[in-house]
Design an enzyme around this catalytic site. Structure first.
Site, PDB file in Angstrom:
ATOM      1  N   MET A   1       6.275  -3.283   4.186  1.00  0.00           N
ATOM      2  CA  MET A   1       6.844  -1.988   3.785  1.00  0.00           C
ATOM      3  C   MET A   1       7.605  -2.201   2.478  1.00  0.00           C
ATOM      4  O   MET A   1       8.345  -3.168   2.342  1.00  0.00           O
ATOM      5  CB  MET A   1       7.808  -1.474   4.853  1.00  0.00           C
ATOM      6  CG  MET A   1       8.658  -0.274   4.388  1.00  0.00           C
ATOM      7  SD  MET A   1       9.628   0.480   5.700  1.00  0.00           S
ATOM      8  CE  MET A   1      10.888  -0.774   5.947  1.00  0.00           C
TER       9      MET A   1
ATOM     10  N   ASP B   1       8.870   0.720  -0.974  1.00  0.00           N
ATOM     11  CA  ASP B   1       9.715   1.871  -1.327  1.00  0.00           C
ATOM     12  C   ASP B   1       9.752   3.013  -0.293  1.00  0.00           C
ATOM     13  O   ASP B   1       8.710   3.398   0.228  1.00  0.00           O
ATOM     14  CB  ASP B   1       9.225   2.517  -2.633  1.00  0.00           C
ATOM     15  CG  ASP B   1       8.822   1.526  -3.700  1.00  0.00           C
ATOM     16  OD1 ASP B   1       9.073   0.333  -3.537  1.00  0.00           O
ATOM     17  OD2 ASP B   1       8.227   1.972  -4.692  1.00  0.00           O
TER      18      ASP B   1
ATOM     19  N   TRP C   1       0.752   5.221  -4.473  1.00  0.00           N
ATOM     20  CA  TRP C   1       2.043   4.636  -4.795  1.00  0.00           C
ATOM     21  C   TRP C   1       3.165   5.679  -4.669  1.00  0.00           C
ATOM     22  O   TRP C   1       2.954   6.791  -4.215  1.00  0.00           O
ATOM     23  CB  TRP C   1       1.990   3.984  -6.186  1.00  0.00           C
ATOM     24  CG  TRP C   1       1.116   2.762  -6.200  1.00  0.00           C
ATOM     25  CD1 TRP C   1       0.375   2.245  -5.163  1.00  0.00           C
ATOM     26  CD2 TRP C   1       0.889   1.893  -7.315  1.00  0.00           C
ATOM     27  NE1 TRP C   1      -0.286   1.118  -5.568  1.00  0.00           N
ATOM     28  CE2 TRP C   1       0.012   0.871  -6.878  1.00  0.00           C
ATOM     29  CE3 TRP C   1       1.348   1.868  -8.644  1.00  0.00           C
ATOM     30  CZ2 TRP C   1      -0.408  -0.154  -7.735  1.00  0.00           C
ATOM     31  CZ3 TRP C   1       0.930   0.844  -9.485  1.00  0.00           C
ATOM     32  CH2 TRP C   1       0.071  -0.161  -9.025  1.00  0.00           C
TER      33      TRP C   1
ATOM     34  N   ARG D   1       4.477   6.028 -13.565  1.00  0.00           N
ATOM     35  CA  ARG D   1       4.434   6.299 -12.122  1.00  0.00           C
ATOM     36  C   ARG D   1       5.756   6.817 -11.551  1.00  0.00           C
ATOM     37  O   ARG D   1       6.759   6.851 -12.208  1.00  0.00           O
ATOM     38  CB  ARG D   1       4.023   5.031 -11.374  1.00  0.00           C
ATOM     39  CG  ARG D   1       4.871   3.802 -11.667  1.00  0.00           C
ATOM     40  CD  ARG D   1       4.303   2.585 -10.920  1.00  0.00           C
ATOM     41  NE  ARG D   1       5.042   1.374 -11.195  1.00  0.00           N
ATOM     42  CZ  ARG D   1       4.745   0.536 -12.185  1.00  0.00           C
ATOM     43  NH1 ARG D   1       3.730   0.773 -12.973  1.00  0.00           N
ATOM     44  NH2 ARG D   1       5.480  -0.552 -12.387  1.00  0.00           N
TER      45      ARG D   1
ATOM     46  N   GLU E   1      10.964   2.164 -13.069  1.00  0.00           N
ATOM     47  CA  GLU E   1      10.278   2.546 -11.840  1.00  0.00           C
ATOM     48  C   GLU E   1      11.168   3.517 -11.065  1.00  0.00           C
ATOM     49  O   GLU E   1      12.400   3.513 -11.218  1.00  0.00           O
ATOM     50  CB  GLU E   1       9.996   1.309 -10.981  1.00  0.00           C
ATOM     51  CG  GLU E   1       9.063   0.317 -11.654  1.00  0.00           C
ATOM     52  CD  GLU E   1       8.633  -0.827 -10.735  1.00  0.00           C
ATOM     53  OE1 GLU E   1       9.513  -1.487 -10.162  1.00  0.00           O
ATOM     54  OE2 GLU E   1       7.417  -1.039 -10.600  1.00  0.00           O
TER      55      GLU E   1
HETATM   56  N1  DQQ Z   1       6.423   0.250  -5.860  1.00  0.00           N
HETATM   57  C1  DQQ Z   1       5.334   1.202  -5.918  1.00  0.00           C
HETATM   58  C2  DQQ Z   1       5.326   1.735  -7.315  1.00  0.00           C
HETATM   59  C3  DQQ Z   1       6.733   1.513  -7.732  1.00  0.00           C
HETATM   60  C4  DQQ Z   1       7.061   0.188  -7.151  1.00  0.00           C
HETATM   61  C5  DQQ Z   1       4.048   0.527  -5.536  1.00  0.00           C
HETATM   62  C6  DQQ Z   1       8.534  -0.078  -7.038  1.00  0.00           C
HETATM   63  O1  DQQ Z   1       4.941   3.085  -7.344  1.00  0.00           O
HETATM   64  O2  DQQ Z   1       6.894   1.562  -9.134  1.00  0.00           O
HETATM   65  O3  DQQ Z   1       4.076   0.071  -4.201  1.00  0.00           O
HETATM   66  O4  DQQ Z   1       8.844  -0.986  -6.030  1.00  0.00           O
END
Ligand code: DQQ
Length: 540
Positions: free
Chosen positions: A20, A22, A81, A145, A200
């Site tokens: 796990m 975000d 994501w 993103r 991010e």
């Molecule tokens: N985790 C996601 C991205 C984000 C990154 C991918 C931050 O969308 O930028 O699993 O931990």
């Protein structure tokens, strides 16, 4: 079983197995709290990223539902994501999320609930117009993103920001939309910084200047400031500023990395966090991903990796210069057996056991009162990095005013211990600096763990105020709140001996000056009730 899984937690959110990361799209909808999260259905290592989905009525006990979004389309071949939820004007929730295609190029997408009258929001339909926002012009396709919760401007247009890196700078790229489907890029970003790379998981929301309630994301008037958070360099950093919605100008009070005032949600492990407005209790709640400090091989053996922080309510502090965070009140329903005492002198060089609670699964509040600070050591002007200060002045080393605090997840003989403590230094003749540290260097006899020490300055005046600490101890996590939530430090630890019933709790003072424990209350914590996910089919 408990014996071969000593590091699984009892009251932190975690899925039954696997990877796990975000927290995604948290929201309160028709009486139900929703948490989605980045999840690998097939292993304990990052990959196959899917939006797993759990619901709760109190943010403490959870029910795991079927996955909400799985990678099915070419624009998300490498995963669904991170993203956020927005409650639209017709009360219908919408999810904006990032899809990464097979080349990891990133696109912003929309998903809507199949049946908005289902409070559990079990099924989500991806928009046939996806992808809605593509990485065109100067946008770097591999660094684009994590759309935020959208907010509505006075012109009735929605605004959203997407994290990116343009020309080596971190940037919050701003878009406008009337219908939530067609998005137009704004001429200028909401904010950008040449001090950092990729941003991010940005977050952008108002906080009240002297109110005690949280604010909905679209609130724009009244005595408010706006918070911009960005995730980079392994931490969640924020700035405060004022936002003018008509022109979308955001003027910040500080820089992201300016010397000495580098503000973070948490100075330990805490990343890719996201907040949401809880209209039920009129508060803003923050969730953050707490990753492991052991190795990928350890995670594969454990069969899982990653926790979520305890949801924290987040407000602008009284000074107006920083945020304060506190575990949600609901957590207190898990408090059971209590041990407490008032007004105890903690002599120089002493260690005092707090007996009678389950020290591996506990909630502890302690406050210290200092009488006179004449002996405090001088603060050197070159000491600007609190983490380094903590590393150089260890918990076991002697100081003048401190180190004093708690030894948690400690073995009986103290060979294993995580020290969460304070030290006080004199800055000018009557100004003092309070340093808070979380020292993991002796947290485990095991090798191959990240045992980095963390540190933060706490904005309290030790001459006039008490210095308080609350620590949530949950087997492999120590989540600490100093100065009533002015500085937070979260650590992951994996003791070898100090597990389950073998864990002990102590208060200690290694300073040459005695300190007074004004009050200590410690509770054993019950296990939160989590209904496990149904058996899922294995991949073909
Ligand atoms: N985790 C996601 C991205 C984000 C990154 C991918 C931050 O969308 O930028 O699993 O931990």
């Amino acid at each position: 079983t408990v014996s071969n899984q000593p590091y699984r937690t009892a009251f932190h959110f975690q899925p039954p197995t696997n990877w796990m990361n975000d927290p995604n799209g948290p929201m309160y909808y028709k009486g139900v709290y929703h948490l989605f999260y980045q999840y690998n259905p097939y292993s304990a290592i990052w990959g196959n990223i899917t939006w797993a989905h759990s619901i709760s009525y109190d943010l403490v006990d959870w029910i795991h539902l079927e996955h909400a979004l799985s990678p099915t389309e070419p624009y998300e071949a490498n995963g669904c994501w991170s993203g956020s939820a927005t409650i639209l004007l017709d009360e219908k929730p919408a999810i904006l999320y990032t899809g990464a295609n097979s080349k990891n190029q990133q696109f912003q997408n929309l998903a809507l609930p199949k049946n908005k009258s289902d409070p559990l929001l079990k099924e989500w339909i991806k928009s046939p117009q996806n992808p809605l926002i593509a990485p065109v012009d100067d946008i770097e396709p591999l660094n684009f993103r994590d759309p935020t919760t959208a907010w509505l401007g006075p012109d009735r247009l929605w605004r959203v920001i997407v994290g990116g890196e343009i020309g080596g700078r971190g940037v919050a790229i701003l878009y406008h939309s009337e219908d939530f489907v067609n998005w137009t890029r704004s001429k200028s970003p909401l904010h950008t910084s040449n001090e950092t790379g990729m941003w991010e998981c940005p977050d952008f929301y108002p906080v009240s200047i002297n109110g005690s309630n949280g604010l909905d994301t679209s609130v724009q008037d009244g005595l408010i400031k706006h918070v911009l958070k960005a995730s980079f360099n392994d931490n969640d950093h924020y700035v405060l500023g004022s936002y003018i919605p008509g022109t979308d100008t955001y003027s910040v009070e500080t820089n992201f990395l300016s010397n000495g005032s580098d503000m973070r949600y948490d100075y330990g492990k805490f990343y890719a966090s996201k907040s949401f407005y809880d209209s039920n209790k009129k508060r803003r709640i923050l969730w953050g991903w707490i990753k492991e400090s052991d190795s990928e091989a350890d995670d594969t053996t454990k069969g899982w990796s990653g926790l979520q922080s305890i949801p924290r309510s987040i407000l602008l502090g009284e000074s107006g210069r920083q945020l304060v965070q506190w575990p949600i009140k609901e957590l207190e329903k898990l408090r059971t057996k209590q041990v407490s005492f008032d007004d105890v002198n903690l002599k120089s060089g002493s260690v005092l056991e707090v007996p009678g609670i389950t020290a591996a699964q506990a909630d502890i509040e302690i406050s210290f009162r200092l009488s006179g600070l004449k002996e405090a050591e001088e603060m050197n002007v070159s000491w600007i990095d609190p983490r380094l200060l903590c590393e150089e002045n260890e918990a076991l080393g002697r100081g003048a005013v401190g180190p004093f605090g708690l030894l948690v997840l400690a073995s009986k003989d103290l060979t294993e211990q995580t020290a969460v403590y304070f030290r006080v230094f004199r800055k000018q003749y009557d100004k003092y600096v309070v340093l808070m540290c979380s020292d993991q260097s002796r947290s485990s006899l095991r090798e191959g763990l990240d045992k980095t020490t963390y540190g933060a300055f706490v904005d309290v005046d030790p001459l006039r105020e008490m210095i308080s600490l609350r620590s949530l101890i949950d087997h492999s996590i120590v989540e600490s709140f100093g100065g009533d939530g002015k500085a937070c430090i979260t650590a992951r630890v994996y003791p070898k001996m100090a597990i389950n019933q073998e864990a002990h709790l102590y208060a200690f003072n290694n300073g040459s000056m005695d300190v007074r424990i004004s009050r200590l209350s410690a509770w054993s914590m019950k296990r939160a009730q989590v209904v496990p996910i149904q058996k899922r089919r294995k991949p073909p």
